[in-house]
Write a protein that holds these residues in place. Sequence first.
Motif, PDB file in Angstrom:
ATOM      1  N   SER A  41       2.126  38.185  25.739  1.00  0.00           N
ATOM      2  CA  SER A  41       3.352  38.635  25.522  1.00  0.00           C
ATOM      3  C   SER A  41       4.356  37.764  26.747  1.00  0.00           C
ATOM      4  CB  SER A  41       3.402  39.836  26.293  1.00  0.00           C
ATOM      5  OG  SER A  41       2.656  39.507  27.723  1.00  0.00           O
ATOM      6  N   ILE A  42       3.798  36.848  27.254  1.00  0.00           N
ATOM      7  CA  ILE A  42       5.080  36.107  27.701  1.00  0.00           C
ATOM      8  C   ILE A  42       5.699  34.508  26.964  1.00  0.00           C
ATOM      9  CG2 ILE A  42       4.567  34.184  29.619  1.00  0.00           C
ATOM     10  CD1 ILE A  42       2.121  35.470  30.677  1.00  0.00           C
ATOM     11  N   THR A  43       6.905  34.886  26.950  1.00  0.00           N
ATOM     12  CA  THR A  43       8.143  34.095  26.556  1.00  0.00           C
ATOM     13  C   THR A  43       7.971  33.056  27.008  1.00  0.00           C
ATOM     14  OG1 THR A  43       9.903  34.644  27.006  1.00  0.00           O
ATOM     15  CG2 THR A  43       8.310  35.968  25.161  1.00  0.00           C
ATOM     16  N   VAL A  44       8.373  31.634  26.430  1.00  0.00           N
ATOM     17  CA  VAL A  44       8.978  30.270  27.477  1.00  0.00           C
ATOM     18  C   VAL A  44      10.729  30.701  27.930  1.00  0.00           C
ATOM     19  CG1 VAL A  44      10.603  28.243  27.197  1.00  0.00           C
ATOM     20  CG2 VAL A  44       8.174  29.009  25.880  1.00  0.00           C
ATOM     21  N   ARG A  45      10.791  31.802  27.811  1.00  0.00           N
ATOM     22  CA  ARG A  45      12.520  32.446  28.688  1.00  0.00           C
ATOM     23  C   ARG A  45      11.785  32.890  29.574  1.00  0.00           C
ATOM     24  NH1 ARG A  45      17.757  33.631  27.218  1.00  0.00           N
ATOM     25  NH2 ARG A  45      17.522  33.059  24.989  1.00  0.00           N
ATOM     26  N   ASP A  46      11.038  33.909  29.326  1.00  0.00           N
ATOM     27  CA  ASP A  46      10.576  34.741  30.499  1.00  0.00           C
ATOM     28  C   ASP A  46      10.260  33.192  31.888  1.00  0.00           C
ATOM     29  OD1 ASP A  46      10.293  37.270  29.632  1.00  0.00           O
ATOM     30  OD2 ASP A  46       8.276  36.238  28.882  1.00  0.00           O
ATOM     31  N   ILE A  47       9.033  32.681  31.305  1.00  0.00           N
ATOM     32  CA  ILE A  47       8.588  31.800  32.874  1.00  0.00           C
ATOM     33  C   ILE A  47      10.410  30.789  32.880  1.00  0.00           C
ATOM     34  CG2 ILE A  47       7.841  29.291  33.095  1.00  0.00           C
ATOM     35  CD1 ILE A  47       5.878  29.938  30.312  1.00  0.00           C
ATOM     36  N   ALA A  48      11.233  30.353  31.858  1.00  0.00           N
ATOM     37  CA  ALA A  48      12.665  29.929  32.594  1.00  0.00           C
ATOM     38  C   ALA A  48      13.279  30.288  33.592  1.00  0.00           C
ATOM     39  CB  ALA A  48      12.964  29.056  31.131  1.00  0.00           C
ATOM     40  N   ASP A  49      13.567  31.851  32.884  1.00  0.00           N
ATOM     41  CA  ASP A  49      14.034  32.631  33.597  1.00  0.00           C
ATOM     42  C   ASP A  49      13.723  33.072  34.788  1.00  0.00           C
ATOM     43  OD1 ASP A  49      15.540  33.001  31.833  1.00  0.00           O
ATOM     44  OD2 ASP A  49      15.101  35.132  31.113  1.00  0.00           O
ATOM     45  N   ARG A  50      12.327  33.121  35.240  1.00  0.00           N
ATOM     46  CA  ARG A  50      11.428  33.621  36.439  1.00  0.00           C
ATOM     47  C   ARG A  50      11.776  32.075  37.040  1.00  0.00           C
ATOM     48  NH1 ARG A  50       7.515  36.762  39.044  1.00  0.00           N
ATOM     49  NH2 ARG A  50       8.227  38.247  36.867  1.00  0.00           N
TER      50      ARG A  50
END
Length: 208
Positions: A34-43
């Motif tokens: 459920s982790i997305t690239v956007r999640d990682i970038a935002d974090r």
Amino acid sequence: MTFKKNEADPRVIRTRRLLQDAFASLIQEKDFESITVRDIADRATVNRATFYAHFADKFEILESRLTESFMTIINRRISGHEILNEETIESIFLGICDFHKDLSTMCKRSYKPLGPVFEVQIKEKIQTIILSFVDKDKMLSSPNAQFLNTASLILSWGMYGAAYAWNNEGRLISAESFVKQTMPLVMNGAKELLGPRPVLIDNRTSGG
């Protein structure tokens, strides 16, 4: 495809670390799927373009994180070892147990599903480490090369699988106790790597 930056540049190192740390915190909270690239970038407080300048996708950042963690643990365990012997193999085995324990802590929600994703790479790392201790003359001898490669493959996969099972079953005993109990089995498979191959005698022609 990842655009390769100068990996020695302090800014690149800092950004990669920021992304890896963001991923590490997310995987403790969410399933890997459920982790997305956007999640990682935002974090990490960067944009997605910055992410893709360093990693092709979330699988690459996972592999990067796990490989770095594994090598840090193993290097700490095998520091000072110069030859392949029982003590060296025991240290590698303990390092693999350490890795699984740390991984299940880091990836609380995804430890089991992630197995197929990273296990091949880690097994290959273990095999490379084992072979790095094998006498180079042995490895250069063509009759021995394939045999030693197969023996190191079996040893690396066996230790990885045993450590995975120990961790997955709840670490009912300490890593040290588990490794001590399991080492006789491991050494039975490792003996071909440690010394000359035994000469097989055919009893039918030896008078026995």
